[in-house]
Scaffold this motif. Structure first.
Motif, PDB file in Angstrom:
ATOM      1  N   THR A 189      35.424  63.633  57.309  1.00  0.00           N
ATOM      2  CA  THR A 189      36.241  62.493  56.906  1.00  0.00           C
ATOM      3  C   THR A 189      37.136  62.039  58.045  1.00  0.00           C
ATOM      4  OG1 THR A 189      36.276  63.250  54.602  1.00  0.00           O
ATOM      5  CG2 THR A 189      37.978  61.690  55.266  1.00  0.00           C
ATOM      6  N   CYS A 226      34.866  60.618  61.056  1.00  0.00           N
ATOM      7  CA  CYS A 226      34.329  59.277  60.806  1.00  0.00           C
ATOM      8  C   CYS A 226      35.433  58.226  60.802  1.00  0.00           C
ATOM      9  CB  CYS A 226      33.571  59.250  59.478  1.00  0.00           C
ATOM     10  SG  CYS A 226      31.992  60.120  59.512  1.00  0.00           S
ATOM     11  N   LEU A 227      36.598  58.592  60.288  1.00  0.00           N
ATOM     12  CA  LEU A 227      37.730  57.665  60.308  1.00  0.00           C
ATOM     13  C   LEU A 227      38.159  57.361  61.741  1.00  0.00           C
ATOM     14  CD1 LEU A 227      39.890  56.057  58.801  1.00  0.00           C
ATOM     15  CD2 LEU A 227      41.293  58.135  58.749  1.00  0.00           C
ATOM     16  N   SER A 233      35.584  55.141  63.426  1.00  0.00           N
ATOM     17  CA  SER A 233      35.681  53.762  62.946  1.00  0.00           C
ATOM     18  C   SER A 233      36.827  53.030  63.632  1.00  0.00           C
ATOM     19  CB  SER A 233      35.883  53.738  61.429  1.00  0.00           C
ATOM     20  OG  SER A 233      34.850  54.436  60.770  1.00  0.00           O
ATOM     21  N   THR A 249      30.810  49.560  61.960  1.00  0.00           N
ATOM     22  CA  THR A 249      32.118  50.099  61.595  1.00  0.00           C
ATOM     23  C   THR A 249      32.259  50.215  60.082  1.00  0.00           C
ATOM     24  OG1 THR A 249      33.053  49.033  63.562  1.00  0.00           O
ATOM     25  CG2 THR A 249      34.599  49.803  61.893  1.00  0.00           C
ATOM     26  N   ALA A 250      31.726  49.229  59.353  1.00  0.00           N
ATOM     27  CA  ALA A 250      31.791  49.258  57.889  1.00  0.00           C
ATOM     28  C   ALA A 250      31.007  50.450  57.341  1.00  0.00           C
ATOM     29  CB  ALA A 250      31.239  47.952  57.314  1.00  0.00           C
ATOM     30  N   SER A 290      30.413  53.211  58.918  1.00  0.00           N
ATOM     31  CA  SER A 290      31.172  54.409  59.283  1.00  0.00           C
ATOM     32  C   SER A 290      32.312  54.641  58.292  1.00  0.00           C
ATOM     33  CB  SER A 290      31.731  54.265  60.701  1.00  0.00           C
ATOM     34  OG  SER A 290      32.485  55.398  61.074  1.00  0.00           O
ATOM     35  N   CYS A 291      32.968  53.563  57.867  1.00  0.00           N
ATOM     36  CA  CYS A 291      34.039  53.680  56.876  1.00  0.00           C
ATOM     37  C   CYS A 291      33.490  54.143  55.525  1.00  0.00           C
ATOM     38  CB  CYS A 291      34.752  52.339  56.716  1.00  0.00           C
ATOM     39  SG  CYS A 291      35.712  51.828  58.165  1.00  0.00           S
ATOM     40  N   CYS A 349      32.967  57.748  55.722  1.00  0.00           N
ATOM     41  CA  CYS A 349      34.274  58.404  55.636  1.00  0.00           C
ATOM     42  C   CYS A 349      34.711  58.541  54.182  1.00  0.00           C
ATOM     43  CB  CYS A 349      35.298  57.596  56.437  1.00  0.00           C
ATOM     44  SG  CYS A 349      36.993  58.189  56.285  1.00  0.00           S
TER      45      CYS A 349
END
Length: 300
Positions: free
Chosen positions: A87, A90-91, A94, A118-119, A121-122, A125
């Protein structure tokens, strides 16, 4: 315990794999991964994808039952720890990718693909966070689940914050020019290692051999970490932001904060972030120390 996890666990695993695959595939297509900082984001996505795939394979083929470990104890703890770390990773990926590239890309297909990466990846997360929350709530109150205890949560938070600090200080330009800053890096590494050893001893139930000495050992380890982090909290801002010690008190004095530099993160902001994270982790260690003082000298 794991029967109720099967359907939800498989669903989360597949969704995470899909999100991570889309993230690094889109970044590879855009071609921005050739720069060092984007390499870090790409490494995070590929690493999380690989570990998640291995966990899924272990679940699908029941390989956990061939291990000489308790699946309900050690491996569930591993899954929870990994979900928390993934978590955070990935945050951070991003945020770094968005700050480093998206805002500088012209409007068009490349920017749209980078935004989509990026979306995804979020999304990954959020999925890892959901898995961690579900595991924690499911095993809350069970003594076999280490991170359901107060001390376990403190150790987990200390480790997560340290991992974020390591992500920033991996840029050696932040600390290689001053011995005092190198000492701060040593502090982060020493405390992280001591915490990892403490968690490992707890997970393998080594405290059963030490009995009443083990809580005192953990108290000593926490007190040492508090003292070390206190020194880092003093030295890091002093040598990074005090002009008399070679620091830069103003953000505008750092040329890396110029908008024209699209391929690097602002060095001054990285220094400030490490200082803030150092203060946060020090507070966590102080709370951990207070817990053990209460446990040893008041409860006993």
């Amino acid at each position: 315990g794991l029967g109720s996890l099967t359907i939800m666990g498989y669903s989360l695993h597949f969704l995470k794999l899909l999100s991570l695959c889309m993230a690094f595939s889109l970044v590879a297509r855009v071609g921005t991964w050739t720069v060092d900082l984007s390499n870090w984001s790409m490494f995070i996505w590929c690493f999380c994808f690989t570990v998640t795939l291995l966990i899924l394979i272990v679940d699908l083929f029941g390989l956990q039952y061939h291990l000489c470990l308790s699946w309900d104890n050690f491996l569930i703890t591993f899954l929870f720890t990994y979900a928390c770390l993934a978590t955070v990773f990935c945050l951070s990926a991003s945020i770094m990718y968005a700050i480093t590239y998206i805002q500088f890309l012209p409007h068009g297909p490349f920017r749209d693909q980078a935004t989509a990466a990026t979306a995804f990846s979020c999304i990954a997360c959020v999925l890892y966070a959901l898995e961690a929350a579900f595991l924690w709530l499911l095993f809350l109150g069970e003594t076999t689940f280490y991170f359901a205890t107060i001390h376990g949560l403190f150790k987990l938070l200390e480790t997560l914050v340290a991992c974020i600090i390591f992500a920033f200080i991996s840029n050696t330009y932040l600390h290689q020019h001053q011995p005092a800053l190198v000492w701060c890096v040593a502090v982060y590494s020493i405390c992280f290692t001591l915490g990892a050893v403490a968690m490992l001893l707890k997970l393998v139930k080594f405290e059963n051999r030490l009995h009443t000495f083990f809580p005192r050992f953990l108290l000593g380890q926490t007190v040492l970490s508090v003292l070390l982090y206190a020194s880092a909290l003093i030295l890091w801002p002093l040598y990074q932001f005090n002009q008399e010690f070679g620091g830069q008190p103003q953000r505008s004095s750092d040329v890396s904060c110029s908008d024209e530099l699209a391929s690097t993160l602002c060095i001054w902001d990285q220094k400030l972030t490490v200082a803030i994270l150092t203060a946060i982790n020090l507070l966590i260690y102080v709370a951990d120390m207070a817990y053990w003082i209460h446990f040893i000298f008041i409860r006993y």
